[in-house]
Scaffold this active site. Sequence first.
Site, PDB file in Angstrom:
ATOM      1  CB  ALA A 156      -0.625   0.117   1.004  1.00  8.38           C
ATOM      2  CE1 TYR A 173      -0.143  -4.392   8.813  1.00  5.15           C
ATOM      3  CE2 TYR A 173      -3.081  -5.241   8.200  1.00  5.15           C
ATOM      4  CZ  TYR A 173      -1.090  -5.239   7.900  1.00  5.15           C
ATOM      5  OH  TYR A 173      -0.930  -6.083   7.153  1.00  5.15           O
ATOM      6  CE  LYS A 199      -1.735  -8.676   5.199  1.00  8.09           C
ATOM      7  NZ  LYS A 199      -1.042  -9.252   3.864  1.00  8.09           N
ATOM      8  CB  ALA A 220       6.674  -5.212   4.038  1.00  2.00           C
TER       9      ALA A 220
HETATM   10  P1  NAD Z   1       8.474  -7.894   2.494  1.00  7.65           P
HETATM   11  O1  NAD Z   1       9.423  -6.746   2.016  1.00  7.65           O
HETATM   12  O2  NAD Z   1      10.391  -8.810   2.803  1.00  7.65           O
HETATM   13  O3  NAD Z   1       8.069  -8.816   1.208  1.00  7.65           O
HETATM   14  C1  NAD Z   1       6.529  -8.188   0.772  1.00  7.65           C
HETATM   15  C2  NAD Z   1       6.933  -8.906  -0.698  1.00  7.65           C
HETATM   16  O4  NAD Z   1       5.989  -7.924  -1.902  1.00  7.65           O
HETATM   17  C3  NAD Z   1       8.650  -7.895  -1.362  1.00  7.65           C
HETATM   18  O5  NAD Z   1       9.214  -9.537  -1.656  1.00  7.65           O
HETATM   19  C4  NAD Z   1       7.657  -7.078  -2.790  1.00  7.65           C
HETATM   20  O6  NAD Z   1       8.667  -7.799  -3.437  1.00  7.65           O
HETATM   21  C5  NAD Z   1       6.865  -7.629  -2.972  1.00  7.65           C
HETATM   22  N1  NAD Z   1       5.726  -7.615  -3.727  1.00  7.65           N
HETATM   23  C6  NAD Z   1       5.097  -6.477  -3.528  1.00  7.65           C
HETATM   24  N2  NAD Z   1       4.460  -5.892  -4.515  1.00  7.65           N
HETATM   25  C7  NAD Z   1       4.382  -6.550  -5.599  1.00  7.65           C
HETATM   26  C8  NAD Z   1       4.060  -6.240  -6.991  1.00  7.65           C
HETATM   27  N3  NAD Z   1       3.300  -5.845  -7.839  1.00  7.65           N
HETATM   28  N4  NAD Z   1       4.203  -8.015  -7.626  1.00  7.65           N
HETATM   29  C9  NAD Z   1       4.872  -8.940  -6.814  1.00  7.65           C
HETATM   30  N5  NAD Z   1       5.348  -8.681  -5.382  1.00  7.65           N
HETATM   31  C10 NAD Z   1       5.861  -7.394  -4.949  1.00  7.65           C
HETATM   32  O7  NAD Z   1       7.772  -8.146   3.515  1.00  7.65           O
HETATM   33  P2  NAD Z   1       7.194  -9.214   4.501  1.00  7.65           P
HETATM   34  O8  NAD Z   1       7.182  -8.428   5.831  1.00  7.65           O
HETATM   35  O9  NAD Z   1       7.913 -10.363   4.497  1.00  7.65           O
HETATM   36  O10 NAD Z   1       5.890  -9.660   3.939  1.00  7.65           O
HETATM   37  C11 NAD Z   1       5.513 -10.400   3.612  1.00  7.65           C
HETATM   38  C12 NAD Z   1       3.651 -10.602   3.907  1.00  7.65           C
HETATM   39  O11 NAD Z   1       3.970 -10.881   4.726  1.00  7.65           O
HETATM   40  C13 NAD Z   1       3.248  -9.871   3.162  1.00  7.65           C
HETATM   41  O12 NAD Z   1       1.621 -10.239   2.887  1.00  7.65           O
HETATM   42  C14 NAD Z   1       2.981  -8.818   4.704  1.00  7.65           C
HETATM   43  O13 NAD Z   1       1.777  -7.963   4.695  1.00  7.65           O
HETATM   44  C15 NAD Z   1       2.299  -9.922   5.527  1.00  7.65           C
HETATM   45  N6  NAD Z   1       2.704 -10.203   6.533  1.00  7.65           N
HETATM   46  C16 NAD Z   1       3.986  -9.378   7.386  1.00  7.65           C
HETATM   47  C17 NAD Z   1       4.318  -8.979   8.742  1.00  7.65           C
HETATM   48  C18 NAD Z   1       4.818  -8.426   9.150  1.00  7.65           C
HETATM   49  O14 NAD Z   1       4.915  -6.982   9.672  1.00  7.65           O
HETATM   50  N7  NAD Z   1       6.306  -8.348   8.907  1.00  7.65           N
HETATM   51  C19 NAD Z   1       2.937  -9.465   9.722  1.00  7.65           C
HETATM   52  C20 NAD Z   1       1.805 -10.264   9.048  1.00  7.65           C
HETATM   53  C21 NAD Z   1       2.494 -10.817   7.706  1.00  7.65           C
END
Ligand code: NAD
Length: 258
Positions: free
Chosen positions: A95, A157, A164, A197
């Site tokens: 986002a 958030y 989500k 992220a």
């Molecule tokens: P991260 O930044 O390592 O991963 C996010 C990924 O999304 C990156 O690899 C990025 O390249 C990819 N992405 C974004 N836009 C894209 C697009 N247009 N096409 C293809 N890929 C795209 O961060 P993360 O925290 O590992 O996030 C992974 C997932 O886990 C997300 O869905 C995030 O919401 C979820 N999540 C994260 C947390 C946290 O606290 N980090 C908690 C719960 C859920």
Amino acid sequence: MGFLEGKKILITGVASNRSIAWGCAEAMHRQGAEIALTYQNDKLKSRVEEMAHKCGSDIVLPLDVAQDADIEALFKSLGERWDGLDGIVHSIAFAPREQLEGDYVDAVTREGFNTAHEISSYSFAALAKAGRGMMEGRNGALVTMSYLGAVRAVPNYNVMGIAKASLEANVRYLAASLGPKGTRVNAVSAGPIRTLAAAGISDFRDMLKKVEERTPLRRNVTIEEVGNAAAFLCSDLASGITGDILYVDTGYNILGLG
Ligand code: NAD
């Protein structure tokens, strides 16, 4: 022998060695799965290639989920390397930064809302749709990454919580749709973890600290723990589980606010 021996699993969303997707790749590799990784853009390509090597893989493919052509090309290329697919990990969300700070009603815009939903929720359905042919009849599984903000109003958030909630509904609809062909669909709802992220969410450090102080296990969760849970959900050990949201958050979601 690992519990994913003989399984071929596509993992999206590796951007760094802190990515949840990387925790999934390492866990699944440990359990004997063959891995394919995707990268969002050219800047990330060589890093993701190096990381794939660590998992014994040379299958590294481009994927920007905003592009239908990328999604189509991904499964075409994968089909040239693998005769089928046993799992897809969707670990992608986005986002615009200004959506993830301050009051929700002040911050939300039509464009921000649409982008968050397209990249963070629709993309899961799009991958399921494009990948289902390769997964049919193999007792395969899809797993996505959610967060507590889907079901609680979490400060800052904002629109990502609504995306989500859409993603979690997507899990249930996809599970109902793909179940008759033997494919399961689940989500892990992870606690907060410092990743690229997460850095976009205002006051994220504060969130980590609050969780650590209050959560039953008195610590934050790791990408290894989330990866292990995703590995389990992709495996035959979870053959009776579909349409579910599995909390891997050191217990934070059970707490009341009193
Ligand atoms: P991260 O930044 O390592 O991963 C996010 C990924 O999304 C990156 O690899 C990025 O390249 C990819 N992405 C974004 N836009 C894209 C697009 N247009 N096409 C293809 N890929 C795209 O961060 P993360 O925290 O590992 O996030 C992974 C997932 O886990 C997300 O869905 C995030 O919401 C979820 N999540 C994260 C947390 C946290 O606290 N980090 C908690 C719960 C859920």
